[in-house]
Design a protein around this motif. Sequence first.
Motif, mmCIF file in Angstrom:
data_model
loop_
_atom_site.group_PDB
_atom_site.id
_atom_site.type_symbol
_atom_site.label_atom_id
_atom_site.label_comp_id
_atom_site.label_asym_id
_atom_site.label_seq_id
_atom_site.Cartn_x
_atom_site.Cartn_y
_atom_site.Cartn_z
ATOM 1 N N LYS A 1 0.818 -1.214 0.000
ATOM 2 C CA LYS A 1 0.000 0.000 0.000
ATOM 3 C C LYS A 1 0.850 1.263 0.000
ATOM 4 O O LYS A 1 0.449 2.294 -0.531
ATOM 5 N N ILE A 2 2.027 1.183 0.637
ATOM 6 C CA ILE A 2 2.925 2.340 0.734
ATOM 7 C C ILE A 2 4.301 1.901 0.240
ATOM 8 O O ILE A 2 5.172 1.501 1.034
ATOM 9 N N PRO A 3 4.553 1.928 -1.078
ATOM 10 C CA PRO A 3 5.819 1.419 -1.631
ATOM 11 C C PRO A 3 7.060 2.098 -1.066
ATOM 12 O O PRO A 3 8.119 1.475 -0.975
ATOM 13 N N GLU A 4 6.941 3.391 -0.686
ATOM 14 C CA GLU A 4 8.111 4.112 -0.163
ATOM 15 C C GLU A 4 8.271 3.930 1.345
ATOM 16 O O GLU A 4 8.990 4.683 2.008
ATOM 17 N N LEU A 5 7.615 2.921 1.905
ATOM 18 C CA LEU A 5 7.614 2.693 3.349
ATOM 19 C C LEU A 5 9.032 2.587 3.911
ATOM 20 O O LEU A 5 9.872 1.877 3.384
ATOM 21 N N ARG A 6 9.283 3.329 4.991
ATOM 22 C CA ARG A 6 10.528 3.218 5.751
ATOM 23 C C ARG A 6 10.189 2.715 7.144
ATOM 24 O O ARG A 6 9.211 3.146 7.741
ATOM 25 N N LEU A 7 11.001 1.798 7.661
ATOM 26 C CA LEU A 7 10.696 1.159 8.938
ATOM 27 C C LEU A 7 11.865 1.249 9.903
ATOM 28 O O LEU A 7 13.022 1.131 9.495
ATOM 29 N N THR A 8 11.532 1.453 11.169
ATOM 30 C CA THR A 8 12.492 1.299 12.254
ATOM 31 C C THR A 8 11.855 0.335 13.241
ATOM 32 O O THR A 8 10.814 0.636 13.831
ATOM 33 N N LEU A 9 12.471 -0.835 13.405
ATOM 34 C CA LEU A 9 11.936 -1.875 14.280
ATOM 35 C C LEU A 9 12.835 -2.002 15.505
ATOM 36 O O LEU A 9 14.048 -2.193 15.364
ATOM 37 N N ARG A 10 12.243 -1.903 16.680
ATOM 38 C CA ARG A 10 13.021 -1.956 17.917
ATOM 39 C C ARG A 10 12.590 -3.163 18.754
ATOM 40 O O ARG A 10 11.415 -3.327 19.076
ATOM 41 N N ASP A 11 13.561 -3.979 19.104
ATOM 42 C CA ASP A 11 13.333 -5.140 19.968
ATOM 43 C C ASP A 11 13.363 -4.662 21.417
ATOM 44 O O ASP A 11 14.404 -4.203 21.911
ATOM 45 N N VAL A 12 12.218 -4.725 22.092
ATOM 46 C CA VAL A 12 12.142 -4.225 23.467
ATOM 47 C C VAL A 12 11.468 -5.260 24.363
ATOM 48 O O VAL A 12 10.658 -6.069 23.917
ATOM 49 N N GLU A 13 11.806 -5.208 25.625
ATOM 50 C CA GLU A 13 11.138 -6.023 26.635
ATOM 51 C C GLU A 13 9.806 -5.372 26.991
ATOM 52 O O GLU A 13 9.638 -4.152 26.825
ATOM 53 N N PRO A 14 8.826 -6.159 27.483
ATOM 54 C CA PRO A 14 7.520 -5.580 27.835
ATOM 55 C C PRO A 14 7.615 -4.379 28.767
ATOM 56 O O PRO A 14 6.859 -3.414 28.632
ATOM 57 N N ALA A 15 8.569 -4.407 29.696
ATOM 58 C CA ALA A 15 8.702 -3.301 30.651
ATOM 59 C C ALA A 15 9.168 -2.013 29.988
ATOM 60 O O ALA A 15 9.018 -0.923 30.558
#
Length: 300
Positions: free
Chosen positions: A113-127
Motif C-alpha cells: 500500500k505504501i511502496p516508499e515505506l521506511r521502517l524502524t523496528l526496535r526489539d524491546v522487553e515488555p517493561a
Amino acid sequence: MNVHHLELFYFVAKYEGITAAVRKMPYGIQQPAVSGQILQLEEELGVKLFNRRPFALTPAGEMLYDFAYPFFTGLPDIEERLKGEDGKHLRIAASASVLGNHLPEVLEQLKLKIPELRLTLRDVEPAEVYSQLTNQQSDIALTVLHGKLDEGLRSEKLMEIPLVLLVPSSCKVTKLEELIRKKQDGVGFEAKLPLVGLPENEALSQIFQNGIEAMDVDWLPSMEVNALDVIQRYVSRGFGAGVGVGIPGVSPVEGVDVIPLDGFDPLVVGAIYQGAPKPIANEFINVAKDYIAKRIHLSD
C-alpha cells in the motif's frame, strides 16, 4: 532576537503595512499587539525598520527582510516535505518474537500500500514498551494488553489468543482435569506434573495463575524460562507441562500435545500509541487487523 517578533515583521514588510498584515496573517492577532511587538523588536535592535505613513522599509528593514524572506517563504515547502517523509516512516517497538515471526507478513502487506515505506523496528522487553512511546522513540508498540496503561497512552485490540496447556505427547492426556489430583492432606488440589512457565510478572503467567487458582489448584512453575518457544522445547523433553497460547495456524513442536484451557481468560494482544496515531500508524493497524482476520478464517 525574538523569532515571533521577526515573523510579525516579515508579514508587515510583505504586505506593506500593519493593517494589511493583520488581515492576511495565517493566525489571529490584533493590530495593537503587532504594533507593540514590532516596537519591541526595533528597541532590541536599536534601529528603525520602516516608516509608517507612507509605508517604506528603512535600509535596516530591507536588510532584515532580505534575511527573513527565504526562511519564512520556505516554511510551507519544508513542512510538506517533512510531513511526506513522516507519512512514510513507521517506528515499531515489539518483542523479538513478534518482530521475527509475526510481523514480516503484515509489513509486507503494508508495503504494497505504501511502496516508499521506511521502517524502524526496535526489539524491546515488555517493561520498556511504555517508555518507548512516552519518549517518542517509537510510534506504536505491539504487546500484550494487560493492566492499566500509563497516562496519555491509548490501545487498540488486535486479537485475543486462547491459553493452552502444553504437555509431553507421552502423557496421553486430553484435558486439564486428568492432570489434577487432590493434595495428600485433602485440602485443595495439585498437578501431577511440574510446570514450565514464564516469569510471574508476565501477563500470560498471571492469567494462567488466576484461572488455576479459581479451580483451587496449587500449580506454580518449577522451571522459569523467558520465551514461549523455550517452554515447548523443555516440555517436549519431559520436564513437565507448560503454559502456551493457541495461535491460529501454528502447530506445536514434535513431542508436544496441546490441551485447551476452556474458561481461562484469553491473552489480548494489541497496539499501543501515544495520543492520536499518525496516519501511517492507523494504516498499519488496519492492515494488521485484516491480516489477523484472514488468518483466523483460514484456520477455522
